[in-house]
Design a protein around this motif. Structure first.
Motif, PDB file in Angstrom:
ATOM      1  N   LEU A  70       0.833  -1.006  -0.078  1.00 32.49           N
ATOM      2  CA  LEU A  70      -0.048  -0.082  -0.042  1.00 32.49           C
ATOM      3  C   LEU A  70       0.844   1.226   0.160  1.00 32.49           C
ATOM      4  CD1 LEU A  70      -2.943   1.478   0.226  1.00 32.49           C
ATOM      5  CD2 LEU A  70      -2.668   1.186   2.676  1.00 32.49           C
ATOM      6  N   ILE A  71       1.890   1.367   0.926  1.00 29.31           N
ATOM      7  CA  ILE A  71       2.754   2.445   0.748  1.00 29.31           C
ATOM      8  C   ILE A  71       3.492   2.706  -0.448  1.00 29.31           C
ATOM      9  CG2 ILE A  71       4.881   3.245   1.983  1.00 29.31           C
ATOM     10  CD1 ILE A  71       2.161   3.207   3.803  1.00 29.31           C
ATOM     11  N   GLY A  72       3.901   1.523  -1.073  1.00 30.22           N
ATOM     12  CA  GLY A  72       4.546   1.830  -2.301  1.00 30.22           C
ATOM     13  C   GLY A  72       3.711   2.325  -3.303  1.00 30.22           C
ATOM     14  N   GLY A  73       2.467   1.920  -3.353  1.00 24.80           N
ATOM     15  CA  GLY A  73       1.308   2.250  -4.398  1.00 24.80           C
ATOM     16  C   GLY A  73       1.131   3.798  -4.254  1.00 24.80           C
ATOM     17  N   ILE A  74       1.002   4.142  -2.909  1.00 21.91           N
ATOM     18  CA  ILE A  74       0.563   5.791  -2.535  1.00 21.91           C
ATOM     19  C   ILE A  74       1.863   6.357  -2.769  1.00 21.91           C
ATOM     20  CG2 ILE A  74       0.286   7.156  -0.704  1.00 21.91           C
ATOM     21  CD1 ILE A  74      -1.281   5.219   0.708  1.00 21.91           C
ATOM     22  N   LEU A  75       3.070   5.918  -2.772  1.00 23.36           N
ATOM     23  CA  LEU A  75       4.473   6.870  -2.981  1.00 23.36           C
ATOM     24  C   LEU A  75       4.339   6.971  -4.571  1.00 23.36           C
ATOM     25  CD1 LEU A  75       7.124   5.267  -0.804  1.00 23.36           C
ATOM     26  CD2 LEU A  75       6.163   7.545  -0.747  1.00 23.36           C
ATOM     27  N   SER A  76       3.812   5.986  -5.275  1.00 24.19           N
ATOM     28  CA  SER A  76       3.813   6.045  -6.885  1.00 24.19           C
ATOM     29  C   SER A  76       2.832   7.065  -7.150  1.00 24.19           C
ATOM     30  CB  SER A  76       3.592   4.857  -7.531  1.00 24.19           C
ATOM     31  OG  SER A  76       3.351   4.712  -8.806  1.00 24.19           O
ATOM     32  N   ARG A  77       1.592   7.263  -6.741  1.00 23.47           N
ATOM     33  CA  ARG A  77       0.455   7.799  -7.046  1.00 23.47           C
ATOM     34  C   ARG A  77       0.838   9.389  -6.584  1.00 23.47           C
ATOM     35  NH1 ARG A  77      -2.643  11.103  -8.436  1.00 23.47           N
ATOM     36  NH2 ARG A  77      -1.612  10.525 -10.271  1.00 23.47           N
ATOM     37  N   PHE A  78       1.665   9.523  -5.489  1.00 20.18           N
ATOM     38  CA  PHE A  78       2.028  10.839  -5.197  1.00 20.18           C
ATOM     39  C   PHE A  78       3.104  11.531  -5.924  1.00 20.18           C
ATOM     40  CE2 PHE A  78       5.020  13.794  -2.750  1.00 20.18           C
ATOM     41  CZ  PHE A  78       4.464  14.635  -2.514  1.00 20.18           C
ATOM     42  N   LEU A  79       4.299  10.606  -6.558  1.00 19.45           N
ATOM     43  CA  LEU A  79       5.125  10.981  -7.587  1.00 19.45           C
ATOM     44  C   LEU A  79       4.492  11.335  -8.908  1.00 19.45           C
ATOM     45  CD1 LEU A  79       8.257  11.234  -8.414  1.00 19.45           C
ATOM     46  CD2 LEU A  79       7.909   8.852  -9.000  1.00 19.45           C
ATOM     47  N   VAL A  80       3.643  10.654  -9.223  1.00 18.30           N
ATOM     48  CA  VAL A  80       3.150  10.917 -10.589  1.00 18.30           C
ATOM     49  C   VAL A  80       2.136  12.093 -10.530  1.00 18.30           C
ATOM     50  CG1 VAL A  80       1.369   9.959 -12.407  1.00 18.30           C
ATOM     51  CG2 VAL A  80       3.159   8.308 -11.274  1.00 18.30           C
ATOM     52  N   GLN A  81       1.534  12.391  -9.382  1.00 20.53           N
ATOM     53  CA  GLN A  81       0.671  13.482  -9.192  1.00 20.53           C
ATOM     54  C   GLN A  81       1.386  14.749  -9.357  1.00 20.53           C
ATOM     55  OE1 GLN A  81      -2.789  13.271  -6.262  1.00 20.53           O
ATOM     56  NE2 GLN A  81      -1.822  15.114  -5.471  1.00 20.53           N
ATOM     57  N   LYS A  82       2.296  14.657  -8.624  1.00 16.87           N
ATOM     58  CA  LYS A  82       3.561  15.856  -8.690  1.00 16.87           C
ATOM     59  C   LYS A  82       3.993  16.181 -10.100  1.00 16.87           C
ATOM     60  CE  LYS A  82       3.809  17.098  -4.117  1.00 16.87           C
ATOM     61  NZ  LYS A  82       3.455  18.343  -4.094  1.00 16.87           N
ATOM     62  N   LEU A  83       3.745  15.358 -10.861  1.00 20.26           N
ATOM     63  CA  LEU A  83       4.305  15.438 -12.291  1.00 20.26           C
ATOM     64  C   LEU A  83       2.993  15.902 -13.027  1.00 20.26           C
ATOM     65  CD1 LEU A  83       6.369  12.222 -13.141  1.00 20.26           C
ATOM     66  CD2 LEU A  83       7.228  14.503 -12.507  1.00 20.26           C
ATOM     67  N   GLY A  84       2.256  16.118 -12.501  1.00 16.16           N
ATOM     68  CA  GLY A  84       0.699  16.989 -12.993  1.00 16.16           C
ATOM     69  C   GLY A  84      -0.106  15.660 -13.776  1.00 16.16           C
ATOM     70  N   VAL A  85      -0.006  14.482 -13.643  1.00 12.89           N
ATOM     71  CA  VAL A  85      -0.751  13.533 -14.062  1.00 12.89           C
ATOM     72  C   VAL A  85      -2.106  13.157 -13.145  1.00 12.89           C
ATOM     73  CG1 VAL A  85      -1.008  11.139 -14.866  1.00 12.89           C
ATOM     74  CG2 VAL A  85       1.041  12.710 -15.480  1.00 12.89           C
ATOM     75  N   SER A  86      -3.372  13.206 -13.516  1.00  9.98           N
ATOM     76  CA  SER A  86      -4.402  12.700 -12.828  1.00  9.98           C
ATOM     77  C   SER A  86      -4.547  11.550 -12.872  1.00  9.98           C
ATOM     78  CB  SER A  86      -5.612  13.613 -13.098  1.00  9.98           C
ATOM     79  OG  SER A  86      -5.570  14.842 -13.263  1.00  9.98           O
ATOM     80  N   TYR A  87      -5.249  10.927 -11.724  1.00 10.45           N
ATOM     81  CA  TYR A  87      -5.212   9.250 -11.609  1.00 10.45           C
ATOM     82  C   TYR A  87      -6.629   8.961 -12.220  1.00 10.45           C
ATOM     83  CZ  TYR A  87      -5.779   4.663  -9.864  1.00 10.45           C
ATOM     84  OH  TYR A  87      -6.112   3.334  -9.506  1.00 10.45           O
ATOM     85  N   VAL A  88      -6.708   8.061 -13.145  1.00 14.96           N
ATOM     86  CA  VAL A  88      -7.839   7.530 -13.729  1.00 14.96           C
ATOM     87  C   VAL A  88      -8.566   6.573 -12.912  1.00 14.96           C
ATOM     88  CG1 VAL A  88      -8.889   6.503 -16.038  1.00 14.96           C
ATOM     89  CG2 VAL A  88      -7.080   8.214 -16.249  1.00 14.96           C
ATOM     90  N   LYS A  89      -9.599   6.736 -12.264  1.00 20.16           N
ATOM     91  CA  LYS A  89     -10.062   5.568 -11.471  1.00 20.16           C
ATOM     92  C   LYS A  89     -10.803   4.543 -11.881  1.00 20.16           C
ATOM     93  CE  LYS A  89     -10.229   8.093  -6.891  1.00 20.16           C
ATOM     94  NZ  LYS A  89     -10.832   8.065  -5.831  1.00 20.16           N
ATOM     95  N   PHE A  90     -11.098   4.656 -13.318  1.00 20.98           N
ATOM     96  CA  PHE A  90     -11.808   3.762 -14.108  1.00 20.98           C
ATOM     97  C   PHE A  90     -11.683   4.201 -15.558  1.00 20.98           C
ATOM     98  CE2 PHE A  90     -15.381   1.597 -16.536  1.00 20.98           C
ATOM     99  CZ  PHE A  90     -14.935   0.232 -16.045  1.00 20.98           C
ATOM    100  N   PRO A  91     -10.854   3.447 -16.345  1.00 22.92           N
ATOM    101  CA  PRO A  91     -10.859   3.968 -17.783  1.00 22.92           C
ATOM    102  C   PRO A  91     -11.939   3.566 -18.614  1.00 22.92           C
ATOM    103  CG  PRO A  91      -9.383   1.943 -17.399  1.00 22.92           C
ATOM    104  CD  PRO A  91     -10.114   2.379 -16.097  1.00 22.92           C
ATOM    105  N   GLU A  92     -12.585   4.682 -19.110  1.00 24.46           N
ATOM    106  CA  GLU A  92     -13.875   4.149 -19.895  1.00 24.46           C
ATOM    107  C   GLU A  92     -13.147   4.107 -21.415  1.00 24.46           C
ATOM    108  OE1 GLU A  92     -16.763   7.263 -19.040  1.00 24.46           O
ATOM    109  OE2 GLU A  92     -17.318   6.403 -17.219  1.00 24.46           O
ATOM    110  N   SER A  93     -13.991   3.246 -22.278  1.00 19.68           N
ATOM    111  CA  SER A  93     -13.403   3.347 -23.529  1.00 19.68           C
ATOM    112  C   SER A  93     -14.620   2.728 -24.486  1.00 19.68           C
ATOM    113  CB  SER A  93     -12.256   2.437 -23.490  1.00 19.68           C
ATOM    114  OG  SER A  93     -11.835   2.222 -24.865  1.00 19.68           O
TER     115      SER A  93
END
Length: 407
Positions: A70-93
């Motif tokens: 869980l900590i590893g995933g949150i650190l990853s999310r935090f890093l990517v968010q700092k780069l300006g990328v929004s998390y896609v909670k469900f990819p619609e297609s």
């Protein structure tokens, strides 16, 4: 038991808040779910196995690994968010809008390729494994030196069937093809790939209809699939015990066995054998070479002196990390697994258009195989599964481009 329930609830609560627990397109979610089912829930009832001692140290490490993912995933999310990328909670297609007759043809061609590989395998081993005696052991011996063709068949079937299910063709044809593929996949003697195919179909249903299933539906599907996995496992043991009793025993045993195996490797290394310093990874890598080669689980099974029906020992990714790198493997492997799994998802969605069928199918397969790392370890999944997946993926793309070039 109350402690384990509360701890699990907190893990799932934060996973849902940050990542959306129903987003099975994210491999991080699969890792958390697989970790809970195959490498945690067994702690709830470990005391019923009075002949097996799970030490407090082992329990602590399993709890640590669950939390560290869980900590590893949150650190990853935090890093990517700092780069300006929004998390896609469900990819619609709108997948069905991108399926034309050329891509549909490729889907049917892949089903044919899968059938050809299956019959080549059946010819080499002398029949369908599921109709043979002692399936539990025959399935292992039959694949010696023939692992590649069986993996090719499974992936041809997966890419082909998922493509057909996205196409605008008769529902009856889709149903009949699904039954046919399910039989052929099951014919190799392994229940896992056939049941995993059902999971992949659920992915496609969600993607095509742009709809997430409720927690209730996902839970029902998960329990049903797990029950089928246990049931098929009980059937192939060929024991003369009562099937219902065997099913009940295996239902509890399947989530616990990885905990037991993890305890075994902690007891064995380094007291009885020095740490392997990456040797299991070389063993898995050797599977790419011609001839018959054991995977790391079989190598450890023989090294530790075990003898039991069926395949290899599954010490989990944590056990594999430990036998190679000791405490360092225990500390860093769950953090890296959580970090990399979510990072892959976010980068993939930012680079690949999921309206292209091959991209969606590849994401589905990679996400699920991240989950398989929990029980089998990183290198086993990379060598046995991912190399063949990418081979079939590039062949898929090549055939699509060829058909477009021929217009």
């Amino acid at each position: 038991m109350i402690y384990y329930l509360l701890f699990s609830f907190l893990i799932f609560y934060f996973v849902n808040r940050v990542f959306n627990l129903r987003n099975l397109f994210n491999p991080f979610i699969f890792i958390v779910v697989f970790h809970f089912i195959f490498f945690y829930i067994g702690l709830f009832y470990k005391d019923i196995y009075t002949h097996i001692v799970i030490e407090n140290k082992t329990i602590f490490l399993i709890n640590y690994s669950f939390f560290s993912i869980l900590i590893g995933g949150i650190l990853s999310r935090f890093l990517v968010q700092k780069l300006g990328v929004s998390y896609v909670k469900f990819p619609e297609s709108s997948i069905n809008l991108s399926i034309n007759h050329k891509i549909t043809i490729v889907g049917f061609l892949f089903l044919i390729f899968g059938i050809m590989c299956t019959f080549k395998f059946v010819y080499d081993v002398g029949g369908f494994i599921i109709f043979m005696k002692d399936v539990e052991n025959v399935r292992i011996r039959a694949r010696e030196g023939k692992g590649l063709i069986s993996q090719l068949a499974l992936n041809f079937f997966t890419f082909g069937l998922l493509t057909i299910l996205m196409a605008k063709i008769s529902k009856m044809i889709k149903f009949l093809l699904t039954l046919m593929v399910f039989f052929f996949v099951l014919s190799f003697g392994n229940r896992g790939p056939a049941l995993f195919l059902v999971v992949f179909i659920i992915y496609i249903i969600q993607a095509v209809n742009r709809k997430q299933f409720s927690f209730k539906k996902i839970a029902i599907a998960a329990v049903a699939l797990f029950s089928l996995m246990v049931f098929f496992g009980a059937l192939r043991t060929n024991y003369e015990a009562d099937l219902s009793k065997l099913f009940k025993a295996r239902f509890a045993w399947r989530p616990f066995v990885n905990i037991q195996n993890f305890q075994y490797v902690i007891d064995f290394f380094p007291k009885k054998y020095d740490f392997l310093l990456g040797k299991t990874y070389l063993v898995d890598f050797s599977m790419l070479l011609p001839g018959s080669h054991p995977n790391s689980g079989t190598f450890l099974k023989e090294l530790m002196g075990f003898s039991f029906d069926g395949g290899s020992i599954t010490p989990s990714y944590l056990g594999i990390s430990y036998v190679n790198f000791g405490v360092y493997g225990l500390v860093f492997s769950p953090l890296l697994l959580g970090f990399l799994s979510n990072l892959f998802y976010e980068v993939y969605l930012s680079k690949f258009d999921l309206k292209i069928p091959s991209n969606l199918i590849l994401l589905i397969l990679i996400s699920f195989n991240f989950g398989a790392v929990v029980t089998s370890g990183v290198m086993t999944v990379l060598i046995q599964n991912m190399t063949v997946i990418f081979l079939v993926y590039f062949l898929y793309i090549g055939l699509v481009k060829l058909l477009y070039a021929l217009k």
